[in-house]
Design a protein around this motif. Sequence first.
Motif, PDB file in Angstrom:
ATOM      1  N   LEU A  16       0.804  -1.216   0.000  1.00 23.72           N
ATOM      2  CA  LEU A  16       0.000   0.000   0.000  1.00 23.72           C
ATOM      3  C   LEU A  16       0.840   1.271   0.000  1.00 23.72           C
ATOM      4  CD1 LEU A  16      -2.818  -0.927   2.548  1.00 23.72           C
ATOM      5  CD2 LEU A  16      -3.060  -0.623   0.085  1.00 23.72           C
ATOM      6  N   THR A  17       1.939   1.268   0.768  1.00 18.26           N
ATOM      7  CA  THR A  17       2.707   2.496   0.941  1.00 18.26           C
ATOM      8  C   THR A  17       3.219   3.080  -0.377  1.00 18.26           C
ATOM      9  OG1 THR A  17       3.328   1.860   3.191  1.00 18.26           O
ATOM     10  CG2 THR A  17       4.668   3.556   2.127  1.00 18.26           C
ATOM     11  N   PRO A  18       3.872   2.302  -1.257  1.00 19.66           N
ATOM     12  CA  PRO A  18       4.321   2.897  -2.519  1.00 19.66           C
ATOM     13  C   PRO A  18       3.169   3.377  -3.403  1.00 19.66           C
ATOM     14  CG  PRO A  18       4.731   0.522  -2.487  1.00 19.66           C
ATOM     15  CD  PRO A  18       4.350   0.914  -1.114  1.00 19.66           C
ATOM     16  N   ILE A  19       2.046   2.644  -3.396  1.00 24.90           N
ATOM     17  CA  ILE A  19       0.883   3.067  -4.177  1.00 24.90           C
ATOM     18  C   ILE A  19       0.319   4.361  -3.605  1.00 24.90           C
ATOM     19  CG2 ILE A  19      -1.472   2.463  -4.881  1.00 24.90           C
ATOM     20  CD1 ILE A  19      -0.615  -0.467  -4.826  1.00 24.90           C
ATOM     21  N   ALA A  20       0.244   4.424  -2.272  1.00 26.04           N
ATOM     22  CA  ALA A  20      -0.271   5.627  -1.608  1.00 26.04           C
ATOM     23  C   ALA A  20       0.613   6.833  -1.909  1.00 26.04           C
ATOM     24  CB  ALA A  20      -0.365   5.397  -0.101  1.00 26.04           C
ATOM     25  N   LYS A  21       1.917   6.628  -1.923  1.00 21.54           N
ATOM     26  CA  LYS A  21       2.833   7.730  -2.227  1.00 21.54           C
ATOM     27  C   LYS A  21       2.646   8.214  -3.656  1.00 21.54           C
ATOM     28  CE  LYS A  21       6.421   6.575   1.148  1.00 21.54           C
ATOM     29  NZ  LYS A  21       7.791   6.077   1.363  1.00 21.54           N
ATOM     30  N   ALA A  22       2.449   7.275  -4.584  1.00 21.87           N
ATOM     31  CA  ALA A  22       2.223   7.649  -5.982  1.00 21.87           C
ATOM     32  C   ALA A  22       0.920   8.430  -6.135  1.00 21.87           C
ATOM     33  CB  ALA A  22       2.202   6.401  -6.852  1.00 21.87           C
ATOM     34  N   LEU A  23      -0.133   7.974  -5.456  1.00 18.92           N
ATOM     35  CA  LEU A  23      -1.414   8.661  -5.524  1.00 18.92           C
ATOM     36  C   LEU A  23      -1.347  10.039  -4.880  1.00 18.92           C
ATOM     37  CD1 LEU A  23      -3.922   5.761  -4.768  1.00 18.92           C
ATOM     38  CD2 LEU A  23      -3.642   6.972  -6.924  1.00 18.92           C
ATOM     39  N   SER A  24      -0.599  10.133  -3.781  1.00 17.36           N
ATOM     40  CA  SER A  24      -0.483  11.420  -3.094  1.00 17.36           C
ATOM     41  C   SER A  24       0.200  12.456  -3.985  1.00 17.36           C
ATOM     42  CB  SER A  24       0.285  11.257  -1.778  1.00 17.36           C
ATOM     43  OG  SER A  24       1.629  10.870  -2.024  1.00 17.36           O
ATOM     44  N   ARG A  25       1.154  12.007  -4.797  1.00 17.39           N
ATOM     45  CA  ARG A  25       1.837  12.931  -5.717  1.00 17.39           C
ATOM     46  C   ARG A  25       0.918  13.373  -6.854  1.00 17.39           C
ATOM     47  NH1 ARG A  25       6.305   9.434  -4.569  1.00 17.39           N
ATOM     48  NH2 ARG A  25       5.835   8.137  -6.405  1.00 17.39           N
ATOM     49  N   SER A  26      -0.079  12.520  -7.163  1.00 17.22           N
ATOM     50  CA  SER A  26      -0.999  12.868  -8.249  1.00 17.22           C
ATOM     51  C   SER A  26      -2.137  13.768  -7.772  1.00 17.22           C
ATOM     52  CB  SER A  26      -1.592  11.589  -8.856  1.00 17.22           C
ATOM     53  OG  SER A  26      -2.471  10.951  -7.942  1.00 17.22           O
ATOM     54  N   GLY A  27      -2.212  13.970  -6.465  1.00 20.08           N
ATOM     55  CA  GLY A  27      -3.215  14.882  -5.924  1.00 20.08           C
ATOM     56  C   GLY A  27      -4.556  14.249  -5.614  1.00 20.08           C
ATOM     57  N   ASN A  31     -10.481  11.109   0.577  1.00 20.80           N
ATOM     58  CA  ASN A  31     -11.940  11.016   0.594  1.00 20.80           C
ATOM     59  C   ASN A  31     -12.493  10.535  -0.746  1.00 20.80           C
ATOM     60  OD1 ASN A  31     -11.936  11.921   3.228  1.00 20.80           O
ATOM     61  ND2 ASN A  31     -12.384  14.038   2.697  1.00 20.80           N
ATOM     62  N   VAL A  32     -11.795  10.855  -1.835  1.00 23.48           N
ATOM     63  CA  VAL A  32     -12.196  10.354  -3.151  1.00 23.48           C
ATOM     64  C   VAL A  32     -12.022   8.838  -3.193  1.00 23.48           C
ATOM     65  CG1 VAL A  32     -11.590  10.314  -5.605  1.00 23.48           C
ATOM     66  CG2 VAL A  32     -11.719  12.494  -4.388  1.00 23.48           C
ATOM     67  N   ILE A  33     -10.910   8.358  -2.644  1.00 21.19           N
ATOM     68  CA  ILE A  33     -10.661   6.912  -2.617  1.00 21.19           C
ATOM     69  C   ILE A  33     -11.714   6.209  -1.755  1.00 21.19           C
ATOM     70  CG2 ILE A  33      -9.001   5.120  -1.969  1.00 21.19           C
ATOM     71  CD1 ILE A  33      -6.779   7.186  -2.483  1.00 21.19           C
ATOM     72  N   THR A  34     -12.055   6.825  -0.620  1.00 24.09           N
ATOM     73  CA  THR A  34     -13.107   6.282   0.245  1.00 24.09           C
ATOM     74  C   THR A  34     -14.417   6.170  -0.512  1.00 24.09           C
ATOM     75  OG1 THR A  34     -12.076   7.306   2.192  1.00 24.09           O
ATOM     76  CG2 THR A  34     -14.363   6.621   2.413  1.00 24.09           C
ATOM     77  N   SER A  35     -14.732   7.200  -1.280  1.00 22.65           N
ATOM     78  CA  SER A  35     -15.981   7.215  -2.058  1.00 22.65           C
ATOM     79  C   SER A  35     -15.972   6.147  -3.150  1.00 22.65           C
ATOM     80  CB  SER A  35     -16.191   8.598  -2.680  1.00 22.65           C
ATOM     81  OG  SER A  35     -16.284   9.595  -1.678  1.00 22.65           O
TER      82      SER A  35
END
Length: 197
Positions: A16-27, A31-35
């Motif tokens: 999860l951590t590397p994917i989360a870091k990639a998503l965080s850089r994309s903005g 809450n969008v992921i939760t939805s």
Amino acid sequence: MVKLITRLRKQSKKLLTPIAKALSRSGVSPNVITSIGLILSMIYALVIYLTRNPLVGVLIIAISSFMDALDGEVARVLGKASPLGAFLDSSFDRLEDTFFITPLVFFDFSPFLVSILIGLSLTISYLRAKAELVGYKMEGRGIIERGERIIAIVIILIALYLNKEISIILFYVLIILSIVTVIQRFLAVIQSLKDKL
């Protein structure tokens, strides 16, 4: 079972951590992921209704659950954990649980027992929320938490594809374990409150 889930969570963080870091850089917002997780649970219910295919349901539950795990990790990476995010996550989890369980009626499980299972699932989560409001840590209390319940639903769906009788037995076991968990949590909170008197 709890230890197994704990190990799986620790292992999943490596993914999860590397994917989360990639998503965080994309903005992408947590809450969008939760939805997205909630929307996928709705799609799951609709697909089960239309196709009666349990294996497709398993795939959608897996993706939805992945979104549930990913949103918190993105929030942690971004440092954006917030009361709003926690509220949405908890509220959407309850809706997702309902969408995950309800379609079992389309496989001829007793609507009454499916309703009971939904009620037990929501009660287990409610007891945790109420306990934490009074300062009692409830995570890890009870034989079957949300993660285990979702895994149980997945196993029931797989069993449906292989052998209906086995899936029914597993369904009954899940109800029994859910009842035990409600009792365990209820008694744990009562004892905690008595100790504070």
